[in-house]
Write a protein that holds these residues in place. Sequence first.
Motif, PDB file in Angstrom:
ATOM      1  N   UNK A  24       0.897 -59.471 -46.763  1.00  0.00           N
ATOM      2  CA  UNK A  24       1.565 -61.180 -46.846  1.00  0.00           C
ATOM      3  C   UNK A  24       0.752 -61.975 -46.311  1.00  0.00           C
ATOM      4  N   UNK A  25       0.067 -61.822 -45.030  1.00  0.00           N
ATOM      5  CA  UNK A  25      -0.852 -62.624 -44.396  1.00  0.00           C
ATOM      6  C   UNK A  25      -1.825 -63.238 -45.243  1.00  0.00           C
ATOM      7  N   UNK A  26      -2.467 -62.141 -45.590  1.00  0.00           N
ATOM      8  CA  UNK A  26      -3.562 -62.454 -46.481  1.00  0.00           C
ATOM      9  C   UNK A  26      -3.043 -63.401 -48.030  1.00  0.00           C
ATOM     10  N   UNK A  27      -2.270 -63.193 -48.409  1.00  0.00           N
ATOM     11  CA  UNK A  27      -1.732 -64.062 -49.586  1.00  0.00           C
ATOM     12  C   UNK A  27      -1.251 -65.354 -48.958  1.00  0.00           C
ATOM     13  N   UNK A  28      -0.770 -65.345 -47.664  1.00  0.00           N
ATOM     14  CA  UNK A  28      -0.364 -66.665 -47.295  1.00  0.00           C
ATOM     15  C   UNK A  28      -1.560 -67.445 -46.850  1.00  0.00           C
ATOM     16  N   UNK A  29      -2.611 -67.130 -46.314  1.00  0.00           N
ATOM     17  CA  UNK A  29      -3.703 -67.739 -46.011  1.00  0.00           C
ATOM     18  C   UNK A  29      -4.579 -68.022 -47.312  1.00  0.00           C
ATOM     19  N   UNK A  30      -4.611 -67.232 -48.214  1.00  0.00           N
ATOM     20  CA  UNK A  30      -5.235 -67.765 -49.455  1.00  0.00           C
ATOM     21  C   UNK A  30      -4.662 -68.633 -50.487  1.00  0.00           C
ATOM     22  N   UNK A  70       6.893 -67.059 -45.487  1.00  0.00           N
ATOM     23  CA  UNK A  70       6.050 -66.164 -45.530  1.00  0.00           C
ATOM     24  C   UNK A  70       6.269 -65.458 -44.271  1.00  0.00           C
ATOM     25  N   UNK A  71       6.175 -66.283 -43.017  1.00  0.00           N
ATOM     26  CA  UNK A  71       6.459 -65.776 -41.653  1.00  0.00           C
ATOM     27  C   UNK A  71       7.798 -64.824 -41.547  1.00  0.00           C
ATOM     28  N   UNK A  72       8.765 -65.591 -42.062  1.00  0.00           N
ATOM     29  CA  UNK A  72      10.292 -64.788 -42.072  1.00  0.00           C
ATOM     30  C   UNK A  72       9.999 -63.513 -42.701  1.00  0.00           C
ATOM     31  N   UNK A  73       9.418 -63.342 -43.808  1.00  0.00           N
ATOM     32  CA  UNK A  73       9.128 -62.273 -44.927  1.00  0.00           C
ATOM     33  C   UNK A  73       8.660 -61.081 -44.038  1.00  0.00           C
ATOM     34  N   UNK A  74       7.306 -61.692 -43.105  1.00  0.00           N
ATOM     35  CA  UNK A  74       6.551 -60.461 -42.472  1.00  0.00           C
ATOM     36  C   UNK A  74       7.705 -59.950 -41.259  1.00  0.00           C
ATOM     37  N   UNK A  75       8.530 -60.798 -40.630  1.00  0.00           N
ATOM     38  CA  UNK A  75       9.602 -60.218 -39.788  1.00  0.00           C
ATOM     39  C   UNK A  75      10.502 -59.234 -40.402  1.00  0.00           C
ATOM     40  N   UNK A  76      10.930 -59.491 -41.733  1.00  0.00           N
ATOM     41  CA  UNK A  76      11.690 -58.805 -42.249  1.00  0.00           C
ATOM     42  C   UNK A  76      11.220 -57.177 -42.605  1.00  0.00           C
ATOM     43  N   UNK A  77       9.921 -57.436 -42.891  1.00  0.00           N
ATOM     44  CA  UNK A  77       9.260 -56.080 -43.241  1.00  0.00           C
ATOM     45  C   UNK A  77       9.222 -55.458 -41.814  1.00  0.00           C
TER      46      UNK A  77
END
Length: 101
Positions: A24-30, A70-77
């Motif tokens: 998720x972080x990589x997709x967010x950055x790119x 995306x940050x919320x999604x990372x927290x959900x994961x």
Amino acid sequence: MCLSPDIYKYGYLKQADKDKVDIVEIVKQRTMDDSLVEDFLEANPAVSSTMESVYAECIRKFLAYQRERAEYYKVDIIVDSIDGYSDEEYQALCDMAAAEK
């Protein structure tokens, strides 16, 4: 079973779960970087400089919104992953969190 929010940390995830967060972080950055605005405007020219400024502002706001989502999604994961761990694994995380305090 402890219910401390201190255990819901990236560092406490199993590697496979960390990998999900990392993707998720990589997709967010790119895909959600403000530098993409210029690329988009170059590929999709506006009819005037005023319209281009309006487009750029809207796109930047949208990208900021997407980064936040995306940050919320990372927290959900993180939460979903740790909630799915066995009682023993969860307790071990609680013990580690208590030891860090």
